[in-house]
Structure formats: structure tokens, C-alpha cells
Design a protein around this motif. Sequence first.
Motif, PDB file in Angstrom:
ATOM      1  N   ARG A 166       0.826  -1.209   0.000  1.00  0.00           N
ATOM      2  CA  ARG A 166       0.000   0.000   0.000  1.00  0.00           C
ATOM      3  C   ARG A 166       0.857   1.254   0.000  1.00  0.00           C
ATOM      4  NH1 ARG A 166      -0.981   4.257   0.380  1.00  0.00           N
ATOM      5  NH2 ARG A 166      -2.759   5.443   1.155  1.00  0.00           N
ATOM      6  N   PHE A 167       2.021   1.180   0.676  1.00  0.00           N
ATOM      7  CA  PHE A 167       2.820   2.393   0.859  1.00  0.00           C
ATOM      8  C   PHE A 167       3.869   2.619  -0.216  1.00  0.00           C
ATOM      9  CE2 PHE A 167       1.537   4.710   4.484  1.00  0.00           C
ATOM     10  CZ  PHE A 167       0.822   3.816   5.253  1.00  0.00           C
ATOM     11  N   ILE A 168       4.058   1.658  -1.105  1.00  0.00           N
ATOM     12  CA  ILE A 168       5.080   1.848  -2.131  1.00  0.00           C
ATOM     13  C   ILE A 168       4.791   3.064  -3.016  1.00  0.00           C
ATOM     14  CG2 ILE A 168       6.027   0.843  -4.241  1.00  0.00           C
ATOM     15  CD1 ILE A 168       6.052  -1.837  -2.745  1.00  0.00           C
ATOM     16  N   PRO A 169       3.601   3.202  -3.582  1.00  0.00           N
ATOM     17  CA  PRO A 169       3.359   4.392  -4.422  1.00  0.00           C
ATOM     18  C   PRO A 169       3.455   5.692  -3.626  1.00  0.00           C
ATOM     19  CG  PRO A 169       1.567   2.796  -4.614  1.00  0.00           C
ATOM     20  CD  PRO A 169       2.440   2.321  -3.522  1.00  0.00           C
ATOM     21  N   THR A 170       2.959   5.664  -2.392  1.00  0.00           N
ATOM     22  CA  THR A 170       2.973   6.866  -1.560  1.00  0.00           C
ATOM     23  C   THR A 170       4.392   7.323  -1.259  1.00  0.00           C
ATOM     24  OG1 THR A 170       0.928   6.144  -0.506  1.00  0.00           O
ATOM     25  CG2 THR A 170       2.209   7.834   0.636  1.00  0.00           C
ATOM     26  N   LEU A 171       5.218   6.374  -0.811  1.00  0.00           N
ATOM     27  CA  LEU A 171       6.589   6.729  -0.452  1.00  0.00           C
ATOM     28  C   LEU A 171       7.410   7.083  -1.688  1.00  0.00           C
ATOM     29  CD1 LEU A 171       7.403   4.112   2.343  1.00  0.00           C
ATOM     30  CD2 LEU A 171       6.873   6.525   2.617  1.00  0.00           C
ATOM     31  N   LEU A 172       7.071   6.472  -2.810  1.00  0.00           N
ATOM     32  CA  LEU A 172       7.781   6.792  -4.051  1.00  0.00           C
ATOM     33  C   LEU A 172       7.531   8.242  -4.436  1.00  0.00           C
ATOM     34  CD1 LEU A 172       9.556   5.496  -6.214  1.00  0.00           C
ATOM     35  CD2 LEU A 172       7.498   5.093  -7.536  1.00  0.00           C
ATOM     36  N   GLU A 173       6.275   8.651  -4.325  1.00  0.00           N
ATOM     37  CA  GLU A 173       5.906  10.032  -4.604  1.00  0.00           C
ATOM     38  C   GLU A 173       6.656  10.976  -3.671  1.00  0.00           C
ATOM     39  OE1 GLU A 173       1.771  12.483  -4.477  1.00  0.00           O
ATOM     40  OE2 GLU A 173       1.655  10.362  -5.018  1.00  0.00           O
TER      41      GLU A 173
ATOM     42  N   ALA B  14       8.627  -1.196   2.529  1.00  0.00           N
ATOM     43  CA  ALA B  14       8.266  -0.463   1.312  1.00  0.00           C
ATOM     44  C   ALA B  14       9.357   0.545   0.964  1.00  0.00           C
ATOM     45  CB  ALA B  14       6.929   0.247   1.502  1.00  0.00           C
ATOM     46  N   LEU B  15       9.872   1.218   1.991  1.00  0.00           N
ATOM     47  CA  LEU B  15      10.947   2.189   1.769  1.00  0.00           C
ATOM     48  C   LEU B  15      12.182   1.506   1.190  1.00  0.00           C
ATOM     49  CD1 LEU B  15      11.918   5.061   2.015  1.00  0.00           C
ATOM     50  CD2 LEU B  15      12.568   4.616   4.374  1.00  0.00           C
ATOM     51  N   SER B  16      12.460   0.292   1.657  1.00  0.00           N
ATOM     52  CA  SER B  16      13.587  -0.479   1.125  1.00  0.00           C
ATOM     53  C   SER B  16      13.470  -0.672  -0.367  1.00  0.00           C
ATOM     54  CB  SER B  16      13.634  -1.862   1.779  1.00  0.00           C
ATOM     55  OG  SER B  16      14.311  -1.814   2.992  1.00  0.00           O
ATOM     56  N   LEU B  17      12.282  -1.058  -0.802  1.00  0.00           N
ATOM     57  CA  LEU B  17      12.088  -1.306  -2.223  1.00  0.00           C
ATOM     58  C   LEU B  17      12.294  -0.027  -3.021  1.00  0.00           C
ATOM     59  CD1 LEU B  17      11.109  -3.647  -4.167  1.00  0.00           C
ATOM     60  CD2 LEU B  17       9.042  -2.284  -4.334  1.00  0.00           C
ATOM     61  N   ILE B  18      11.790   1.080  -2.482  1.00  0.00           N
ATOM     62  CA  ILE B  18      11.911   2.356  -3.187  1.00  0.00           C
ATOM     63  C   ILE B  18      13.368   2.786  -3.290  1.00  0.00           C
ATOM     64  CG2 ILE B  18      11.463   4.826  -2.935  1.00  0.00           C
ATOM     65  CD1 ILE B  18       8.666   3.826  -1.852  1.00  0.00           C
ATOM     66  N   LEU B  19      14.111   2.643  -2.193  1.00  0.00           N
ATOM     67  CA  LEU B  19      15.531   2.985  -2.238  1.00  0.00           C
ATOM     68  C   LEU B  19      16.261   2.083  -3.215  1.00  0.00           C
ATOM     69  CD1 LEU B  19      16.349   3.705   1.513  1.00  0.00           C
ATOM     70  CD2 LEU B  19      15.902   5.319  -0.327  1.00  0.00           C
ATOM     71  N   MET B  20      15.824   0.830  -3.282  1.00  0.00           N
ATOM     72  CA  MET B  20      16.458  -0.137  -4.159  1.00  0.00           C
ATOM     73  C   MET B  20      16.333   0.269  -5.617  1.00  0.00           C
ATOM     74  SD  MET B  20      15.615  -4.168  -4.342  1.00  0.00           S
ATOM     75  CE  MET B  20      16.432  -4.487  -2.798  1.00  0.00           C
ATOM     76  N   ILE B  21      15.183   0.836  -5.990  1.00  0.00           N
ATOM     77  CA  ILE B  21      14.984   1.148  -7.397  1.00  0.00           C
ATOM     78  C   ILE B  21      15.339   2.584  -7.742  1.00  0.00           C
ATOM     79  CG2 ILE B  21      13.231  -0.613  -7.693  1.00  0.00           C
ATOM     80  CD1 ILE B  21      11.112   1.349  -7.362  1.00  0.00           C
ATOM     81  N   THR B  22      15.467   3.466  -6.746  1.00  0.00           N
ATOM     82  CA  THR B  22      15.771   4.862  -7.067  1.00  0.00           C
ATOM     83  C   THR B  22      17.244   5.195  -6.895  1.00  0.00           C
ATOM     84  OG1 THR B  22      15.211   5.553  -4.819  1.00  0.00           O
ATOM     85  CG2 THR B  22      13.473   5.686  -6.470  1.00  0.00           C
ATOM     86  N   ILE B  23      17.922   4.504  -5.984  1.00  0.00           N
ATOM     87  CA  ILE B  23      19.329   4.819  -5.735  1.00  0.00           C
ATOM     88  C   ILE B  23      20.165   3.604  -6.087  1.00  0.00           C
ATOM     89  CG2 ILE B  23      21.038   5.477  -4.010  1.00  0.00           C
ATOM     90  CD1 ILE B  23      18.774   6.736  -2.428  1.00  0.00           C
ATOM     91  N   LYS B  24      20.753   3.599  -7.281  1.00  0.00           N
ATOM     92  CA  LYS B  24      21.604   2.461  -7.626  1.00  0.00           C
ATOM     93  C   LYS B  24      22.636   2.865  -8.665  1.00  0.00           C
ATOM     94  CE  LYS B  24      18.180   0.807 -10.903  1.00  0.00           C
ATOM     95  NZ  LYS B  24      17.089  -0.136 -11.097  1.00  0.00           N
ATOM     96  N   PHE B  25      23.838   2.350  -8.501  1.00  0.00           N
ATOM     97  CA  PHE B  25      24.897   2.615  -9.470  1.00  0.00           C
ATOM     98  C   PHE B  25      25.978   1.550  -9.314  1.00  0.00           C
ATOM     99  CE2 PHE B  25      24.955   5.445  -5.797  1.00  0.00           C
ATOM    100  CZ  PHE B  25      26.123   5.089  -5.160  1.00  0.00           C
ATOM    101  N   PRO B  26      26.707   1.247 -10.426  1.00  0.00           N
ATOM    102  CA  PRO B  26      27.784   0.248 -10.338  1.00  0.00           C
ATOM    103  C   PRO B  26      28.955   0.807  -9.551  1.00  0.00           C
ATOM    104  CG  PRO B  26      27.714   1.240 -12.515  1.00  0.00           C
ATOM    105  CD  PRO B  26      26.520   1.756 -11.778  1.00  0.00           C
ATOM    106  N   ILE B  27      29.652  -0.065  -8.804  1.00  0.00           N
ATOM    107  CA  ILE B  27      30.784   0.405  -8.015  1.00  0.00           C
ATOM    108  C   ILE B  27      32.076  -0.352  -8.319  1.00  0.00           C
ATOM    109  CG2 ILE B  27      29.515   1.376  -6.072  1.00  0.00           C
ATOM    110  CD1 ILE B  27      29.652  -1.232  -4.666  1.00  0.00           C
TER     111      ILE B  27
END
Lengths: 264, 184
Positions: A166-173, B14-27
Motif C-alpha cells: 500500500r505504501f510503495i506508491p505513496t513513499l515513491l511520490e 516499502a521504503l527499502s524497495l523504493i531505495l532499491m529502485i531509485t538509488i543504484k549505481f555500479p561500483i
Amino acid sequence: MLNDIMIGQYIERDSLIHKLDPRVKILVIMFFIISIFLIESFSGYSVLALFILLTVFLSKINLKYILRSIKPLLFIIIFTLVIHLFMTKGGRVLWQWRFLSIEEEGLRMGSFMSLRLIFLIAYTSLLTLTTSPLELTDGLERLLNPFKRIGLPAHELAMMMTIALRFIPTLLEEAEKIMKAQKARGADFEGGNLIQKAKNLIPLLVPLFVNAFRRADELALAMEARCYRGGENRTRMNVLAFARKDYIVTVISIIYLSLVGIFL
Amino acid sequence: MDLKKMTNIGVLSALSLILMITIKFPIIPVVPYLLYEAGDLPILIIAFLYGPGSAVGATLILSILMFIFVGLGGPFGAFMHFLATGTLVFVAGYIYHQNRTQKTAVYGLIAGSIAMTVIMAFANVLLTPIFYGIPRQEVLKVLVPGIIPFNITKAFINSGLTLLVYKKLAEFLKSKGVLYSLNN
């Protein structure tokens, strides 16, 4: 930057595969994975390829989505193929130049391993293309229920997964907003060496964490106010129920995959 | 399970997944397909707040979400990720919870980073031939110049960031009643 990220892979269609109980799809995927590792011949792969194509056809998913799911692994697939071509020896020499040579066995092994990867990715991506995340979570909870007996908190895991979904889209935004706000104040998220990159992440990470904790706090309060007290004695609004087609597909698929794995 | 704990773990996953897809680069240039990503940070925070068991549970959730949403590497990528992050957060959380001090947090992160590197070295040698069909001798060739440096670098960056973020979050978390006073 965040606009080209495809969140979720589910594609809505009116098809037999979409309508199947998620538990059926998860179980069939597991049998598929076991089966593909048991197969040792190209004829086995041919039969498996038919199975995959039939499933794709029944799901009404355009083949290009399957191909797209293979793309991220293209490097490894080609790497595997090339390694076997030049390193695996045996059989007739097909091509040679100085110390490099391609032999029959290398070609066979390279093709074999590459096809295995392709089939695996293609079929597992079908699961996520034809099943919504909430359905998957539901199916997983039901499949994990038997393990409650040995102390696995199946309901809690499923609840946490649902909350996360539920929170993935919210936190992504939120992440996008914070990124833009910090950039507007001069933050640089892409330049610099490793240390600088890491340091530059702090202005993004701390607000994200604070936001996440605040939301979790509010959610806990709201759930408590609505009398949530844990998994015991809860009813379910969307109940998973096996239909005749679920039994039929399960039996046919498992028998088919077992026979393929054992005999081919 | 405590409700606030459950919602915190859910949201941080959920935050983990978001960081996983937004912050990534080869090292590591030798293995450009191994990307650093910051998804371990929230899981490490969970390990410090709630212990190693909860952190492994969060890693499981993250790996499943990874498979559902991202699809990178298919089921193998998700499984390898579960092994790597699960080891890191379990060791770090376990050591920290023996005696909650800043010193044990650092020790835990160092031990976790080393444990993760060792586990992933073995996992790559044993599992990559099975999963991807790459011959074992080829994996061994890339192990020392590529896989091991990658895991060490990734783990230490995430550990450093965790300490920095945790420090800044500590006051906020105390006021929320999530974080109790450290032993020191």
C-alpha cells in the motif's frame, strides 16, 4: 528520473490465467522450476516451450512483455553462452582461430544453459504479469499457513506485506518530492566520487525515514481505533476459493510438468 | 505482535524497495552488472530497533516485493538478495542486541559486512553455476577481483550510511516512543 520506473508488472486482462486462484499459479511455478532443472535434453525443452507458449496464449498477454522481462538478464545470458562456446570442449571442432575454438559440446552446453535461463525468466514473469500484488500476498499467506505450526507468523508477514504494498506508491511520490526540493536547494545526487555520492544521500534519506515512521505511527493508531487485534478471529473481505477450473489446471499442469521432468 | 512494530516494519520494507529502485549505481568496474543500491538501510534500522528476527522477516518481505515489482534477475536475484541482506542484518542485529551501545552497533555492522561477504562468496561459487549455468571456474576467476570487493564495498557504504542516518533519527524516534534510551 523517476518517471521511467515501471512500478508493478501486473497487466489487466480477461483471461483464464488471470482468473485462476493465486495459490494455483504459485504452486505451478514451483513445479515448473523443479521441472526445468530436471530436464537434460533439447526435446525436453521443446515440450516445455510448448507449455510456456500455451500459457502465454491463454493469458492473452502480448509476447513483447515476456521479452521485456528477459532484457535485464540479457548480459548474463549472453555471457553464459559465450563462456561455454569458448571454454567447454568436446566433440567436433566447428571453428578455430589460433588458440580460440568452438566445439560441438560448447555450443550444446551454451545453448542449453541460455535457454534454461530464458524459459525460467519468461515463465516466472508470467506470474507477476497475470496476478495482482494483493492476490499474490493473499495466496502466499494461505500457502504459509501450515507453517504456523512451527512458529512462522504467517498472518503478520502477510499483513506487513500488504502494508508495504500500500505504501510503495505513496513513499515513491514522497521520495520524488524530497529529491526535487533538495535539488532546488542545490543538492547534487549524481556527481562526485563514491564518498561524495554517499554523503549527498543523507538529505534525501533522513526526511524519507522520518516520513515513513510518521506514516507507520498514524497507521497503527488508525488500525487500533478500528479494533484491529491481530490475526485471530478475523474474517476476510476477499475470500480465496477454489473453483473447478482451479483443480483441473492444477492437476493437468503438475502431471504434465512432472512427466516432462522425469522422462525428458 | 505489537501493532506499531508491525506497521513500522511494513512501511520500512516499502521504503527499502523504493531505495532499491531509485538509488543504484555500479561500483566495481570488473562486474558492472552488480549494482550498489541503498535498500539495506531500512532493514538495518529494523534490525537495530526490533532485533535480528524481525529484520530477517523484513528481508523476506523485501525479496518477495523485489520479485513482484522489479523482476531483476527473476527468482534467483531475489533469493541471492535474501541471502546477502539476511546475513548482514541478522549478524548486525544480533550483536547489537547483546548490549545496546554505539560501539556494539559498529562492531555488529563490521561483523555483518564480513559475514555477508563470506556467505556471498560461497553462494556465488555454489549457486551461480546452478542458477545461471556459468561454469564454476569462471565464477572463481571473477570472485576475487569482482564479487568479494563488491560485497565489501556495498556493505560498508550501507553500514556507514546507517550509522549517519540512525544518529540523526535517534532524537525523532525517542520522541515517538519507538527508540528507547541506549545503555550508555
